[in-house]
Design a protein around this motif. Structure first.
Motif, PDB file in Angstrom:
ATOM      1  N   LEU A 121       0.814  -1.215   0.000  1.00 42.69           N
ATOM      2  CA  LEU A 121       0.000   0.000   0.000  1.00 42.69           C
ATOM      3  C   LEU A 121       0.858   1.282   0.000  1.00 42.69           C
ATOM      4  O   LEU A 121       0.436   2.304  -0.505  1.00 42.69           O
ATOM      5  N   GLU A 122       2.067   1.182   0.573  1.00 40.42           N
ATOM      6  CA  GLU A 122       2.877   2.391   0.799  1.00 40.42           C
ATOM      7  C   GLU A 122       3.857   2.723  -0.310  1.00 40.42           C
ATOM      8  O   GLU A 122       4.497   3.767  -0.257  1.00 40.42           O
ATOM      9  N   ASN A 123       4.094   1.820  -1.251  1.00 38.86           N
ATOM     10  CA  ASN A 123       5.316   1.957  -2.041  1.00 38.86           C
ATOM     11  C   ASN A 123       5.144   1.846  -3.540  1.00 38.86           C
ATOM     12  O   ASN A 123       6.068   1.451  -4.246  1.00 38.86           O
ATOM     13  N   ALA A 127       7.839   3.744  -5.275  1.00 39.43           N
ATOM     14  CA  ALA A 127       9.174   3.159  -5.131  1.00 39.43           C
ATOM     15  C   ALA A 127       9.352   1.949  -6.042  1.00 39.43           C
ATOM     16  O   ALA A 127      10.399   1.786  -6.675  1.00 39.43           O
ATOM     17  N   GLN A 181       4.856   9.264   1.323  1.00 40.29           N
ATOM     18  CA  GLN A 181       6.313   9.351   1.481  1.00 40.29           C
ATOM     19  C   GLN A 181       7.047   8.826   0.242  1.00 40.29           C
ATOM     20  O   GLN A 181       7.948   9.484  -0.277  1.00 40.29           O
ATOM     21  N   SER A 182       6.648   7.661  -0.224  1.00 43.33           N
ATOM     22  CA  SER A 182       7.384   7.111  -1.366  1.00 43.33           C
ATOM     23  C   SER A 182       7.067   7.903  -2.633  1.00 43.33           C
ATOM     24  O   SER A 182       7.925   8.075  -3.501  1.00 43.33           O
ATOM     25  N   GLY A 213       9.242  10.925  -2.475  1.00 39.82           N
ATOM     26  CA  GLY A 213      10.627  10.546  -2.778  1.00 39.82           C
ATOM     27  C   GLY A 213      10.863  10.445  -4.277  1.00 39.82           C
ATOM     28  O   GLY A 213      11.823  11.003  -4.811  1.00 39.82           O
ATOM     29  N   GLU A 240      10.603  13.931  -6.026  1.00 39.87           N
ATOM     30  CA  GLU A 240      11.757  14.791  -5.734  1.00 39.87           C
ATOM     31  C   GLU A 240      12.993  14.335  -6.500  1.00 39.87           C
ATOM     32  O   GLU A 240      13.786  15.144  -6.965  1.00 39.87           O
ATOM     33  N   ARG A 241      13.149  13.026  -6.641  1.00 41.30           N
ATOM     34  CA  ARG A 241      14.327  12.516  -7.362  1.00 41.30           C
ATOM     35  C   ARG A 241      14.203  12.705  -8.863  1.00 41.30           C
ATOM     36  O   ARG A 241      15.167  12.559  -9.587  1.00 41.30           O
TER      37      ARG A 241
END
Ligand SMILES: Cc1ncc(C[n+]2csc(CCOP(=O)(O)OP(=O)(O)O)c2C)c(N)n1
Ligand code: SF4
Lengths: 276, 398
Positions: A54-56, A59, A93-94, A97, A100-101
């Motif tokens: 769920l979070e990534n 990523a 959060q991911s 990330g 931003e990258r």
């Protein structure tokens, strides 16, 4: 394998797949979109896909993109397709990330304004006063401004879209796909959910259109930092037209409708000034 | 092959460089940070032909690595302690999707309270998650075990991810002379990665990791269990190939002076060096003691342990982690159950030592041996060097 009747996400997914083409790879977290991941040995997608956590979503997508790049396969579009919960809450959060990258991925957040797959619990994207199972008295407070958060990362392409305005959505998908040649592209897609919104399945497209024409869901895009509204709403329709089609706003009072009116108008005015 | 001064982190980095990882996603955490930094240097100066993804968390580090490796390249990351704990959810994905990532884990205690220093609680918390686990005694072993781990993990019958564990600070920050093999030799030992199993490729589309019913889930888990059996069978061959290529000998378990021993201590990691030293000392005094070092904790070499120390009357196991609420530490439990099937099963005394970076000096080891030799074994577990009244800890200054 099928979504509920009248599911906005299912309609949205069709347009997304059409725009992406076969030379693509898909990442889907748990949530209603995982219906497309499939069950057991069945899947509905014809492109490679991975169901993440769920979070990534972002990523996984970033890693996949990097793996392809290192093998000289920059031409493959890598798409993350995640719900509002998986994007504005646990996955923020991911996502941040990756943005931003500058990872060259396309991320579509389909927003049904709650956690639908686990039974209509409130998310940070649930609008003010909407009923969910965890906001039984109507949600207090404002929804998180996802576009503003994404915009803060200065990515090449950011847009809101709606399954009620298909041509607008298609154009944005094409631009977003192109933008992934230089960096991340993000589309925030409005996707009605009859099951969670307590609405009739045959009204999903109408609801999606009303969300725009009442200014609840403005359509705009930000290309290299420049904002433009892609569907102007000079004379907004009454909010009650929109609310009355949905059981989740059943208990809303006149004062609350007025408060929402002021909120959405102020947000729209900001957009007119070029700010999210 | 050249010999250079490297600490454990340096040795891990050289191992990853020699394995030609193509995507790096690493997030700093003490005592692992130098690995993330050195890999960044290598990518920047062109020593390593890889993409460096400056991720925002270990959860994302492992997710990125899984995504990248599913496209067909080796992906590298490293972590420790709470970083490993944060990865927990995704470690299971690597294992279940049979992505043979090799990851250095620089062992460090888990909160709470905070500690920067070594114990094995972090890796032990992941021991049942489908990752192989190898523990290094020296910086040389760190490098070598990384190469061995890749070779084994990527075998088609195995396809399991692997942690190469090294003790924080004791190994990670202690320079030592390490033989670093030449790239050509490593390339011969470890050919380029190819994924024939699950892969992401628009030319051969498949959907990976979707919802699986109870009609299949258990079989898939069972396949992972079988893969550990294969790994156990194949490991001696891989280690023999390694010895042939690089001249250093490895085994899943290493017995030191066990043949005629009356008491043997079993351990993992850097502590084994101290135990060997203590064994030498005590042997000089005519006391028959020995040591058994477990290099491969997962797969667990139960059969080899029975063969090597089944005859020893007194056995102790020193755990550098506590299995709270259980009778004894995790390694002790495993050794006990390995030995209990023997006709005359030796008694196994559990010890817990060295938590939160506490030094385990030869005097402590000797105390453990004395306990075994004098038959002063306590029922289940003895915490070494812990204060008599551990409940009275400290006065807090206002
Ligand atoms: C770490 C974790 N916590 C909770 C869940 C349970 N879970 C699965 S789907 C979901 C809701 C997803 O909501 P959203 O992203 O909005 O997608 P939707 O269901 O609305 O399509 C939750 C909470 C999970 N899979 N992983
Ligand atoms: S619950 Fe809502 S979002 Fe999920 S499949 Fe049904 S209609 Fe679609």
């Amino acid at each position: 394998m099928s979504a509920c009747a009248g599911c906005g996400l299912e309609l949205g997914a069709r347009y997304i797949m059409e725009a992406l083409g076969e030379n693509s790879t898909l990442v889907i977290p748990p949530g209603c979109a995982a219906l497309f991941s499939g069950y057991g040995k069945e899947t509905v997608t014809k492109i490679p896909g991975f169901q993440g956590n769920l979070e990534n979503t972002a990523a996984y997508a970033a890693g996949i993109k990097a793996g392809y790049e290192m093998q000289g396969r920059e031409d493959i579009t890598v798409l993350g397709m995640a719900g509002d919960g998986a994007t504005v809450d646990i996955g923020l959060q991911s996502l941040s990330g990756a943005l931003e990258r500058g990872d060259k991925i396309l991320y579509v957040c389909y927003d049904n304004e709650a956690y639908m797959n686990t039974g209509v619990q409130g998310s940070a994207s649930t609008p003010t006063y909407a009923w969910t199972t965890t906001t039984p008295g109507g949600k207090q407070g404002y929804r998180k401004n996802l576009a503003k958060i994404v915009d803060a990362h200065r990515i090449p392409y950011l847009a809101t879209a709606s399954i009620g305005f298909v041509e607008d959505f298609r154009k944005k998908l094409a631009k977003a796909k192109e933008a992934t040649k230089t960096g991340p592209a993000f589309i925030h897609l409005f996707a009605p959910c009859p099951t969670g919104w307590r609405s009739r399945p045959d009204t999903s497209v109408e609801i999606a259109q009303l969300a725009v024409t009442t200014r609840c869901w403005p359509l705009f895009e930000i290309v290299d930092g420049v904002l433009s509204i892609t569907k102007e709403v000079k004379k907004p329709k009454p909010l009650t037209d929109y609310f009355k089609l949905q059981g989740r706003f059943k208990g809303i009072s006149d004062e609350q409708v007025e408060a929402v009116r002021q909120e959405v108008d102020a947000a729209y005015d900001r957009l007119m000034e070029g700010r999210v | 092959m050249k010999r250079v001064m490297l600490d454990g982190n340096g040795a891990a980095t050289e191992g990853m460089r020699l394995a030609r990882i193509r995507v790096v996603s690493a997030y700093p955490i003490t005592p692992q940070s130098p690995i993330s930094e050195k890999l960044a240097d290598y990518v920047t100066d062109g020593t390593l032909d890889a993409k460096y993804i400056r991720v925002e968390s270990e959860h994302s580090a492992m997710s990125c690595a899984i995504g990248a490796q599913l496209t067909g390249v080796r992906a590298g990351t490293a972590t420790a302690s709470v970083g490993l704990a944060l990865m927990h959810e995704v470690l299971g994905v690597a294992a279940g999707c049979r992505v043979p990532i090799v990851m250095p884990v620089v062992n460090r205690s888990l909160v709470s309270p905070w500690s920067l220093w070594c114990d094995h609680q972090d890796a032990m918390a992941e021991r049942d998650g489908g990752w192989m686990q190898f523990y290094a005694e020296s910086a040389q072993e760190v490098l070598d075990l990384i190469l061995i781990a890749y070779k084994l993990a990527e075998k088609n019958d195995v396809l399991l991810p692997a942690m190469v564990c090294l003790d924080g600070f004791f190994l990670s920050h202690m320079p030592d002379a390490v033989y670093v093999p030449a790239q050509e030799d490593v390339d011969k030992f470890l050919p380029a990665y190819k994924n024939d199993n699950l892969k992401l490729d628009p030319d051969d589309p498949m959907f990976i990791n979707d919802l699986t019913g109870s009609n299949e889930f258990m079989e898939m888990r069972f396949q992972q269990a079988v893969a550990f059996d294969y790994a156990q069978d194949l490991m001696p061959g891989v280690m023999a190939e390694f010895e042939e290529a690089f001249g250093r000998k490895y085994s899943m378990v290493e017995a030191y002076e066990c043949e005629d021993a009356e008491a043997v201590l079993v351990s993992l990691g850097s502590m084994s060096g101290t135990i060997k030293h203590t064994v030498d000392m005590m042997r000089e005094q005519g006391r028959k003691v020995g040591m058994l070092k477990i290099t491969s904790f997962r797969p667990f070499p139960a059969e080899a342990i029975r063969e090597l120390i089944g005859h020893v009357p007194h056995i102790g196991v020193i755990d550098r982690s506590a299995s709270l609420g259980s009778e004894t530490g995790p390694v002790c439990n495993e050794v006990r159950s390995a030995l209990q099937v023997l006709d005359k099963a030796p008694e196994v005394q559990g010890f817990v030592a060295g938590l939160g970076g506490r030094d385990v000096p030869p005097t402590t080891i000797e105390e453990a041996f004395d306990t075994l030799l004098n038959d002063k074994t306590v029922a289940a577990v003895k915490w070494l060097d812990v204060q008599d009244n551990a409940l009275r800890l400290r006065e807090v200054d206002a």
